[in-house]
Design an enzyme around this catalytic site. Structure first.
Site, PDB file in Angstrom:
ATOM      1  N   SER A 312       0.700  -0.998  -0.077  1.00  0.00           N
ATOM      2  CA  SER A 312      -0.334  -0.216  -0.070  1.00  0.00           C
ATOM      3  C   SER A 312       0.654   1.125  -0.200  1.00  0.00           C
ATOM      4  O   SER A 312       2.544   1.710   0.944  1.00  0.00           O
ATOM      5  CB  SER A 312      -0.847  -0.069   1.398  1.00  0.00           C
ATOM      6  OG  SER A 312      -1.539   1.178   1.080  1.00  0.00           O
ATOM      7  N   GLY A 313       0.610   2.075  -0.868  1.00  0.00           N
ATOM      8  CA  GLY A 313       1.130   3.118  -0.764  1.00  0.00           C
ATOM      9  C   GLY A 313       2.467   3.606  -1.855  1.00  0.00           C
ATOM     10  O   GLY A 313       3.452   4.818  -2.226  1.00  0.00           O
ATOM     11  N   THR A 317      -1.452   2.592  -8.018  1.00  0.00           N
ATOM     12  CA  THR A 317      -2.815   3.886  -8.699  1.00  0.00           C
ATOM     13  C   THR A 317      -1.893   4.809 -10.122  1.00  0.00           C
ATOM     14  O   THR A 317      -2.807   5.073 -10.743  1.00  0.00           O
ATOM     15  CB  THR A 317      -3.551   4.105  -7.844  1.00  0.00           C
ATOM     16  OG1 THR A 317      -4.311   2.485  -6.659  1.00  0.00           O
ATOM     17  CG2 THR A 317      -4.861   5.270  -8.055  1.00  0.00           C
ATOM     18  N   ASN A 360      -1.540   5.350   3.911  1.00  0.00           N
ATOM     19  CA  ASN A 360      -1.821   6.520   2.125  1.00  0.00           C
ATOM     20  C   ASN A 360      -3.577   7.310   2.369  1.00  0.00           C
ATOM     21  O   ASN A 360      -4.000   6.728   2.803  1.00  0.00           O
ATOM     22  CB  ASN A 360      -2.149   5.441   0.654  1.00  0.00           C
ATOM     23  CG  ASN A 360      -2.510   5.521  -0.446  1.00  0.00           C
ATOM     24  OD1 ASN A 360      -2.188   7.430  -0.990  1.00  0.00           O
ATOM     25  ND2 ASN A 360      -1.773   5.084  -1.681  1.00  0.00           N
ATOM     26  N   SER A 363      -5.966   5.783  -0.764  1.00  0.00           N
ATOM     27  CA  SER A 363      -5.704   4.372  -0.905  1.00  0.00           C
ATOM     28  C   SER A 363      -6.557   3.726  -1.754  1.00  0.00           C
ATOM     29  O   SER A 363      -7.847   3.921  -1.015  1.00  0.00           O
ATOM     30  CB  SER A 363      -5.915   4.039   0.298  1.00  0.00           C
ATOM     31  OG  SER A 363      -5.219   2.333   0.192  1.00  0.00           O
ATOM     32  N   SER A 364      -6.433   2.979  -1.882  1.00  0.00           N
ATOM     33  CA  SER A 364      -7.597   1.767  -3.113  1.00  0.00           C
ATOM     34  C   SER A 364      -8.496   0.818  -2.295  1.00  0.00           C
ATOM     35  O   SER A 364      -7.513   0.545  -2.014  1.00  0.00           O
ATOM     36  CB  SER A 364      -6.838   1.452  -4.523  1.00  0.00           C
ATOM     37  OG  SER A 364      -6.059   1.892  -5.125  1.00  0.00           O
ATOM     38  N   GLY A 599      -2.935  -2.703  -2.091  1.00  0.00           N
ATOM     39  CA  GLY A 599      -1.506  -3.104  -1.644  1.00  0.00           C
ATOM     40  C   GLY A 599      -1.946  -3.886  -0.574  1.00  0.00           C
ATOM     41  O   GLY A 599      -2.395  -3.783   0.209  1.00  0.00           O
ATOM     42  N   GLU A 601      -1.581  -4.648   2.884  1.00  0.00           N
ATOM     43  CA  GLU A 601      -1.401  -4.262   4.662  1.00  0.00           C
ATOM     44  C   GLU A 601      -0.525  -5.274   5.431  1.00  0.00           C
ATOM     45  O   GLU A 601      -1.214  -6.284   5.705  1.00  0.00           O
ATOM     46  CB  GLU A 601      -2.965  -3.752   4.438  1.00  0.00           C
ATOM     47  CG  GLU A 601      -3.091  -3.118   3.202  1.00  0.00           C
ATOM     48  CD  GLU A 601      -4.533  -2.325   3.435  1.00  0.00           C
ATOM     49  OE1 GLU A 601      -4.985  -1.087   2.953  1.00  0.00           O
ATOM     50  OE2 GLU A 601      -5.489  -2.831   4.023  1.00  0.00           O
TER      51      GLU A 601
HETATM   52  N1  LIG Z   1       5.311   7.819 -10.389  1.00  0.00           N
HETATM   53  C1  LIG Z   1       4.491   8.915  -9.249  1.00  0.00           C
HETATM   54  N2  LIG Z   1       5.074  10.593  -9.237  1.00  0.00           N
HETATM   55  C2  LIG Z   1       4.392  11.544  -8.153  1.00  0.00           C
HETATM   56  N3  LIG Z   1       4.446  11.015  -6.771  1.00  0.00           N
HETATM   57  C3  LIG Z   1       3.434   9.771  -6.814  1.00  0.00           C
HETATM   58  C4  LIG Z   1       4.080   8.521  -7.785  1.00  0.00           C
HETATM   59  N4  LIG Z   1       3.808   7.693  -7.865  1.00  0.00           N
HETATM   60  C5  LIG Z   1       2.830   7.974  -6.485  1.00  0.00           C
HETATM   61  N5  LIG Z   1       3.410   8.760  -5.908  1.00  0.00           N
HETATM   62  C6  LIG Z   1       2.935   9.493  -4.610  1.00  0.00           C
HETATM   63  O1  LIG Z   1       2.094   8.883  -4.026  1.00  0.00           O
HETATM   64  C7  LIG Z   1       0.609   8.533  -3.436  1.00  0.00           C
HETATM   65  C8  LIG Z   1       0.488   6.728  -3.664  1.00  0.00           C
HETATM   66  O2  LIG Z   1       0.347   6.100  -4.792  1.00  0.00           O
HETATM   67  P1  LIG Z   1      -0.704   5.078  -4.966  1.00  0.00           P
HETATM   68  O3  LIG Z   1      -1.976   5.925  -4.409  1.00  0.00           O
HETATM   69  O4  LIG Z   1      -0.431   4.869  -6.597  1.00  0.00           O
HETATM   70  O5  LIG Z   1      -0.450   4.368  -4.289  1.00  0.00           O
HETATM   71  P2  LIG Z   1      -1.036   2.742  -4.247  1.00  0.00           P
HETATM   72  O6  LIG Z   1       0.220   1.619  -4.318  1.00  0.00           O
HETATM   73  O7  LIG Z   1      -2.449   2.465  -5.285  1.00  0.00           O
HETATM   74  O8  LIG Z   1      -1.782   2.117  -2.763  1.00  0.00           O
HETATM   75  P3  LIG Z   1      -3.189   1.863  -1.993  1.00  0.00           P
HETATM   76  O9  LIG Z   1      -2.360  -0.004  -2.352  1.00  0.00           O
HETATM   77  O10 LIG Z   1      -2.568   1.693  -1.440  1.00  0.00           O
HETATM   78  O11 LIG Z   1      -3.829   2.015  -3.004  1.00  0.00           O
HETATM   79  C9  LIG Z   1       0.456   8.924  -4.486  1.00  0.00           C
HETATM   80  O12 LIG Z   1      -0.649  10.050  -3.852  1.00  0.00           O
HETATM   81  C10 LIG Z   1       0.982  10.170  -4.999  1.00  0.00           C
HETATM   82  O13 LIG Z   1       0.976  11.258  -3.877  1.00  0.00           O
HETATM   83 MG   LIG Z   2      -4.019   2.445  -4.883  1.00  0.00          MG
END
Ligand SMILES: Nc1ncnc2c1ncn2[C@@H]1O[C@H](COP(=O)(O)OP(=O)(O)OP(=O)(O)O)[C@@H](O)[C@H]1O
Ligand SMILES: [Mg+2]
Length: 801
Positions: A312-313, A317, A360, A363-364, A599, A601
């Site tokens: 996660s994070g 996404t 996050n 978070s999805s 992701g 957790e």
């Molecule tokens: N390529 C990127 N450029 C800039 N910031 C990023 C990038 N990728 C991620 N981030 C930052 O990290 C944060 C978390 O990313 P994201 O929501 O994609 O995580 P995730 O893997 O989907 O987590 P989860 O499993 O909780 O959904 C985003 O809100 C953003 O602020």
């Molecule tokens: Mg996500």
């Protein structure tokens, strides 16, 4: 040697030595499999050496042929490429003869044929195109063209061996003249050196604009590292990260590290930079991964699937958004509106399905599989989403420091600023209980946060662009506000002489608000919340609900409303983004799917939802293991390469522990959920009695708790509420009342269950239990991946470029 054309005798000499080398190898039943200009070394003394035996194969008398598709794309023989698709195909040592012929063209023209093409596309073209020739054959002697023609006979059974080629007049001209030709070559090398010209591949540099980081280097791909232990990989990635090189390849896989800052590498300029070029031309990038999928789809007419995994994070996404951005750019349809619609899908769905967690802020809280649909020529023509396992329990309760789904705050702020809270029967001072985990701070945020208000405007735009009607959007808002009002309904016990288990709603304001927003009668709603029907021996008996039971029914209704609303939104999006059948029949279209799930957790307190999320991640990990290690290892074994050193953690036993029937953890949970008398205590005892392996344990002195040793680490789960959440029951009395609604949308939501893509099922199909849908997330995903995954190029192949 690009600056000046090589003379034919020198080319003959440069080819003559590898011919001898290959003859020696072939006589000893070894195939080189990577003959190309880069692997022919010229020494300053004018010597020639055939080098790099990294993908060579030893043939045996029992096995004179090979079937692994290995080599560098532009130099690969058609029969070697065919092995990628056709497992019953094989080739022999004459594949080196083909590569030698391509090298001859490379020496003459400066590049192998099709060099300007994406390597995946070249792999598609080579077996289909006629044998390549020199770019300008009339500028070379006929003997040279004939030699190339012999090497490049497409049917390898008819192609000459290297021993025959050594007799070819073109090659023979070098025989006995090696000293003189060597000297000539040495002089030429010296001359080039003095002029400061270095033989460099075109791949090194393509653009010098300062704002772009466009240098590619060998350490872009971890496969090029000499040692591949954990420490080296981490220090390598750390070094790159310090230089803001967040992307790194490892063979076919792209590793993305979260930069936690906005980088200027996602502009349209970058989309152009990564459009249809060879992977080595530019540094690793998320657009290159999307481009490879797109090229693979267009070239091989095969559906593609991109799987994004990480805790996660980690940035899954965000990465999915960037992929959609690039794919939309690549699949430029003339229809601008369609492109705009597709770009609105993620923000809209995520407003309803994402939330702020301890890890996050975005978070999805559901799994999403987005398929982008293209015509056979690669123009984008539609999209389809499938949703899995929305974490509905978040609607009614959130852990400390966490929030409800984003949409509640956006919508509340939007209504506040439009002065419309009253029409949706929402208070403007004390926030509804379902969004008040932060004790009144929420209201302050709603009033002051520009972000919430802006997001509300954006979501309204998303609805409009995608094509939702005003009436539909208003119904969505009414349901959201009804849920918030439902959460405020409170119950009190009525104690009479004969009965102590009755409940009532002492303050009917919230109840009336909810009923009015749902367009149902408040008396009927109260009755459905505080009592239930039981049919015994044909007689219908009304039983009263205790306060606890009524509270559970209330929360179950809120979860069901939100869950079905979410599925309906997905359904509408799919209907509105359905490909236009006038442009392309559904069966001739192709798609690129992007899987973005929640992701892995591990919180301080982990519950049923974390277990579901982590099982899904366990499945994705298994899929990766299969593709990265197990299949690769099988290939190594078939090549006779000792792969015993490639150790990896096979998580199949953990998966079996979860999924096996009837004794896996999920089956045991389903079984226990069917017993009305079961409790969380009996459940954890059942787990302990039946799951006897090293991945499960029950910690001492911690009640109602069990531990799982996942691939990503040890996690302790609290069993509290497991049974209830798995049952996820919605009393029939509530369904009946909701069906009486005058609101068309609500009638639809409760007239029949919805599928994962939001389509309505026929009534006789029962809604799957939560557990079934957990299992069907990873399984259906892995099935669709197995069917569509094009098995692109293996690491070994790319390593040699
Ligand atoms: N390529 C990127 N450029 C800039 N910031 C990023 C990038 N990728 C991620 N981030 C930052 O990290 C944060 C978390 O990313 P994201 O929501 O994609 O995580 P995730 O893997 O989907 O987590 P989860 O499993 O909780 O959904 C985003 O809100 C953003 O602020
Ligand atoms: Mg996500």
């Amino acid at each position: 040697m690009r600056a000046q054309r090589l003379q034919e005798p020198l080319i003959a000499y440069i080819l003559y030595v590898p011919c001898w080398g290959l003859q020696h190898l072939h006589n000893n039943r070894i195939i080189h499999r990577d003959v190309k200009g880069n692997n022919i070394l010229l020494t300053t003394e004018g010597g020639v050496k055939l080098v790099d035996f990294g993908v060579s194969a030893q043939l045996t008398s029992a096995r004179l042929r090979r079937n692994t598709s290995v080599g560098t794309p532009f130099w690969m023989a058609p029969e070697v490429i065919a092995c990628e698709q056709q497992y019953d195909y094989s080739y022999d040592a004459r594949c080196d003869v083909w590569s030698l012929g391509i090298t001859a063209i490379e020496l003459a023209d400066g590049d192998p044929p099709l060099a300007e093409m994406h390597p995946v596309k070249a792999l598609f073209k080579i077996p289909r195109n006629p044998s390549p020739t020199l770019a300008q054959p009339d500028q070379w002697c006929r003997s040279f063209s004939h030699f190339i023609g012999q090497c490049l006979i497409k049917d390898f059974e008819a192609r000459p061996s290297v021993t025959h080629l050594l007799e070819h007049p073109f090659i023979k001209q070098a025989q006995g003249k090696d000293v003189a030709l060597g000297q000539q070559l040495a002089a030429l090398i010296l001359e080039q050196h003095d002029q400061g010209r270095q033989a460099r591949t075109k791949h090194e540099r393509i653009n010098t604009r300062k704002t772009l980081i466009i240098e590619s280097s060998p350490d872009d791909d971890l496969v090029n590292l000499e040692f591949l232990d954990e420490e080296t990989i981490i220090s390598h990635l750390q070094k790159r990260y310090n230089e803001l090189q967040i992307y790194t390849y490892v063979g076919d896989i792209l590793i993305a590290l979260n930069p936690f800052q906005a980088l200027s590498i996602y502009s349209p300029q970058f989309s152009k930079l990564y459009h249809g070029v060879k992977r080595v031309d530019n540094p690793p990038h998320i657009f290159a991964a999307a481009d490879a999928a797109y090229q693979g789809m267009v070239t091989f007419c095969k559906d593609q699937c991109i799987i994004i995994s990480g805790e996660s994070g980690a940035g899954k996404t965000e990465s999915a958004h960037l992929m959609v951005q690039h794919l939309t750019f690549l699949g430029k349809a003339n229809n601008r509106t369609l492109r705009e619609k597709i770009l609105q899908v993620n923000p809209l769905v995520e407003a309803f399905g994402n939330a702020c967690t301890a890890i996050n802020d975005n978070s999805s809280r559901f799994g999403k599989y987005l398929e982008m649909k293209f015509t056979p020529t690669g123009a984008v023509m539609g999209a389809k989403i499938s949703e899995y396992l929305l974490e509905k329990s978040r609607v009614i309760k959130q852990a400390t420091g966490e929030k409800n789904f984003h949409i509640f705050y956006y919508f509340y702020a939007g209504l506040y600023h439009q002065d419309k809270l009253k029409s949706y029967r929402l208070p403007d001072k004390i926030p509804p209980r379902y969004i008040d985990s932060q004790h009144c701070k929420v209201m302050q945020d709603i009033v002051t946060s520009k972000l919430y208000k802006d997001q509300f405007d954006e979501i309204r735009e998303c609805f409009r662009i995608i094509g939702f009607t005003e009436e539909e959007v208003t119904s969505v808002y009414r349901i959201l506000s009804a849920i918030l009002n439902t959460g405020n309904i409170e119950f009190a016990a009525i104690t009479s002489q004969h009965q102590t288990d009755k409940s009532e709603v002492p303050n009917s304001e919230a109840l009336e608000n909810a009923a009015s927003l749902l367009s149902i009668g408040h008396e009927e709603l109260q009755e459905a919340l505080t009592s239930h029907c039981v049919v015994t021996r044909g007689e219908t008996i009304i039983r009263t609900n205790t306060v606890d039971k009524a509270t559970d029914v209330r929360d179950a209704m809120s979860k069901a409303l939100y869950g079905r609303l979410f599925s309906w939104i997905v359904n509408r999006i799919n209907a509105l983004l359905q490909p236009d059948m006038n442009i392309c029949a559904a069966e001739s279209g192709m798609n690129v799917g992007i899987l973005d799930i929640f992701g892995f957790e591990n919180f301080k307190r982990n519950s049923f939802e974390q277990l579901c999320i982590n099982i899904a991640n366990e499945q994705i990990q298994f899929y990766f293991n299969q593709h990265v290690f197990a299949l690769e290892q099988m290939e190594y074994q078939s090549e006779g390469v000792d792969a015993s050193l490639v150790e990896y953690e096979d998580n199949r036993p953990i998966l079996d522990m979860f999924l096996q029937k009837p004794m896996g953890l999920l089956s045991l949970l389903d079984e226990e959920s069917r017993f009305p008398q079961a409790t969380d205590q009996t459940l954890v005892d059942k787990f302990e009695d039946n799951l006897r392996n090293k991945y499960f344990w029950r910690p001492k002195r911690v009640e109602l708790c069990f531990g799982i040793h996942h691939y990503a680490g040890k996690v302790l789960y609290s069993v509290n509420g497991f049974l209830e959440r798995n049952r996820d029951t919605l009393p029939a009395d509530i369904v009946v009342v909701l069906r009486t609604s005058e609101n068309k949308l609500l009638q639809q939501l409760f007239s029949s269950p919805l599928t994962k893509t939001g389509r309505r099922r026929r009534l006789h199909h029962l809604r799957p239990s939560l557990i079934t849908s957990i299992i069907s997330l990873p399984l259906s995903v892995s099935i669709s991946i197995d069917q569509t995954f094009p098995e692109p190029l293996h690491a070994a192949k790319w390593r040699r470029r």
